[in-house]
Design a protein around this motif. Structure first.
Motif, short mmCIF file in Angstrom:
data_model
loop_
_atom_site.label_atom_id
_atom_site.label_comp_id
_atom_site.label_asym_id
_atom_site.label_seq_id
_atom_site.Cartn_x
_atom_site.Cartn_y
_atom_site.Cartn_z
N ILE A 154 -7.67 -4.78 -2.86
CA ILE A 154 -7.16 -4.06 -4.03
C ILE A 154 -7.15 -4.93 -5.28
CG2 ILE A 154 -5.13 -2.92 -5.02
CD1 ILE A 154 -6.56 -1.22 -2.98
N TYR A 155 -6.59 -6.15 -5.18
CA TYR A 155 -6.33 -6.94 -6.38
C TYR A 155 -7.47 -7.88 -6.76
CZ TYR A 155 -1.62 -5.10 -6.14
OH TYR A 155 -0.54 -4.25 -6.11
N TYR A 156 -8.14 -8.42 -5.78
CA TYR A 156 -9.21 -9.37 -6.11
C TYR A 156 -10.56 -8.68 -6.24
CZ TYR A 156 -6.07 -13.31 -5.53
OH TYR A 156 -5.04 -14.20 -5.70
N LEU A 157 -10.81 -7.69 -5.41
CA LEU A 157 -12.06 -6.94 -5.50
C LEU A 157 -11.93 -5.74 -6.43
CD1 LEU A 157 -13.22 -7.03 -1.76
CD2 LEU A 157 -13.81 -8.59 -3.63
N GLN A 158 -10.68 -5.52 -6.92
CA GLN A 158 -10.39 -4.50 -7.93
C GLN A 158 -10.87 -3.11 -7.52
OE1 GLN A 158 -12.05 -5.99 -11.60
NE2 GLN A 158 -10.46 -7.56 -11.84
N ASN A 159 -10.48 -2.72 -6.31
CA ASN A 159 -10.76 -1.37 -5.84
C ASN A 159 -9.58 -0.46 -6.15
OD1 ASN A 159 -13.44 -1.44 -4.30
ND2 ASN A 159 -12.34 -3.21 -3.44
N ASP A 160 -9.87 0.82 -6.32
CA ASP A 160 -8.83 1.80 -6.63
C ASP A 160 -7.96 2.06 -5.41
OD1 ASP A 160 -8.32 5.12 -6.70
OD2 ASP A 160 -7.71 3.93 -8.46
N ALA A 161 -6.65 2.09 -5.62
CA ALA A 161 -5.72 2.30 -4.50
C ALA A 161 -5.93 3.66 -3.85
CB ALA A 161 -4.28 2.16 -5.00
N GLY A 162 -6.26 4.67 -4.66
CA GLY A 162 -6.47 6.00 -4.11
C GLY A 162 -7.65 6.06 -3.17
N SER A 163 -8.73 5.38 -3.53
CA SER A 163 -9.93 5.40 -2.68
C SER A 163 -9.77 4.59 -1.40
CB SER A 163 -11.13 4.87 -3.47
OG SER A 163 -10.93 3.50 -3.81
N SER A 164 -8.74 3.73 -1.37
CA SER A 164 -8.54 2.88 -0.20
C SER A 164 -7.63 3.51 0.85
CB SER A 164 -7.94 1.54 -0.63
OG SER A 164 -6.63 1.72 -1.14
N VAL A 165 -7.15 4.75 0.58
CA VAL A 165 -6.24 5.41 1.52
C VAL A 165 -6.85 5.56 2.92
CG1 VAL A 165 -5.03 7.58 2.04
CG2 VAL A 165 -4.92 6.59 -0.26
N PRO A 166 -8.12 6.01 3.05
CA PRO A 166 -8.70 6.10 4.41
C PRO A 166 -8.70 4.75 5.14
CG PRO A 166 -10.04 7.31 2.85
CD PRO A 166 -9.05 6.55 2.03
N LEU A 167 -9.04 3.68 4.41
CA LEU A 167 -9.02 2.36 5.03
C LEU A 167 -7.62 1.98 5.46
CD1 LEU A 167 -10.28 -0.39 5.74
CD2 LEU A 167 -9.91 -1.08 3.35
N LEU A 168 -6.64 2.26 4.62
CA LEU A 168 -5.25 1.95 4.96
C LEU A 168 -4.78 2.72 6.19
CD1 LEU A 168 -2.67 0.46 4.18
CD2 LEU A 168 -2.08 2.39 2.69
#
Length: 332
Positions: free
Chosen positions: A45-59
């Protein structure tokens, strides 16, 4: 509850049931995974600067994996005394296996090549199979948790199991014909497939020698993989041939177990009077079952040290019981 106590076998004793929790180590694994996943997610999220919303499936995937470990850690083995049934319950409440007490042989320790041991439940029709795990792994014979587990759980459960035993359950096999021995007078020689051992050993040796030539299949570099392959073929080949031509002889007249081979290396002889019993050891390679060794233990004359001789190895656990019965009929 400390992490150390979570990794040990836990149990709960009630008037009508005994419940064992043998998978507590998974709690610790779940905690370790949670830390690793949290660090990875933070980087994502913070270093690769990905959107939190798009990371929900991964989470969600990471949370499901952790939840599975936690759920498995809560899996229990319940001995229902009133109904005479043992049940394995996923996450402590979902029955996934049930075995009547009348089919259970008992709870026995199982050793592995690494030196640790666990306790497993075995059925009467497969006393040397995989069994059902009912304890964590122990390293020391005097582990306090293991000793208490035997006193408070295994011993009482064996008393409950006895009430469901039939008259034929523990009747010894009547050995009239030997399957795994060649009989020569008073001597009983363990059968070996000498031709198969010779063929396999020679094949490995030839392959190993070929790898030393300029036309080697793995090239001429000394990588770790090539070194391991060379050791397997150049040392393993002769070792297999030697094992195939090593005779183990049990003589009733002299009351001696003798092991001999053409090279004379490792030749030994032990008296039946020093025999301390047999033990089976399940072997695994990369967590995959690779066979069961049947080992004979003898007390070394003049000392309290035990010596071990591997009598035979089997892949089919159904053959182990017959082999053990044949050895006991000769020695005992």
């Amino acid at each position: 509850m400390s992490l150390k106590s979570l990794s040990k076998t836990r149990w709960r004793i009630e008037p009508s049931r005994v419940t064992v929790y043998p998978y507590g180590l998974s709690y610790i694994l779940a905690a370790i995974l949670a830390i690793i996943f949290a660090a990875g997610y933070f980087v994502y999220i913070y270093y690769l600067q990905n959107d939190a919303g798009s990371s929900v499936p991964l989470l969600l995937v990471l949370l499901i994996i952790i939840a599975l470990f936690v759920g498995w850690a809560g899996t229990s083995v319940e001995f229902d005394i009133s109904e005479g049934i043992m049940r394995k319950k996923l996450m402590g409440f979902l029955p996934i296996r049930a075995i009547p007490f009348s089919q259970i042989y008992g709870i026995s320790p199982v050793s592995n090549l690494a030196g640790s041991y666990t306790y497993r439940v075995f059925k009467k029709d497969n006393r040397y199979g995989k069994g059902l795990l009912v304890s964590c792994a122990y390293v020391k014979n005097n582990d306090p948790n293991a000793l208490t587990f035997v006193d408070e759980v295994i011993t009482p459960i064996h008393h409950y199991l006895e009430a469901h035993d039939g008259p034929e359950d523990f009747k010894p096999l009547n050995i009239e014909r030997y399957t795994f021995f060649n009989v020569e007078g008073s001597a009983y020689i363990i059968k070996k497939n000498k031709f198969g051992s010779l063929l396999l050993g020679l094949l490995l040796l030839v392959i190993g020698i070929h790898e030393l030539t300029p036309g080697a299949w793995l090239g001429d570099g000394w990588t770790i993989g090539r070194i391991c392959f060379m050791l397997l073929t150049l040392i393993g080949g002769p070792a297999i041939m030697l094992a195939g031509f090593t005779d183990v002889r049990l003589d009733k007249n002299s009351r001696l177990l003798t092991r001999t081979n053409p090279t004379g290396l490792g030749n030994c002889s032990y008296s039946f009077d020093d025999f301390k019993g047999l033990q089976t050891v399940r072997k695994s390679t990369n967590f995959i079952y690779s066979g069961t060794d049947v080992r004979a233990y003898f007390l070394k004359p003049g000392s309290q040290k035990e010596v071990v001789i591997v009598l035979q190895s089997f892949f089919s656990t159904r053959k182990v019981e017959r082999f053990v019965a044949e050895v006991n009929s000769i020695i005992v």
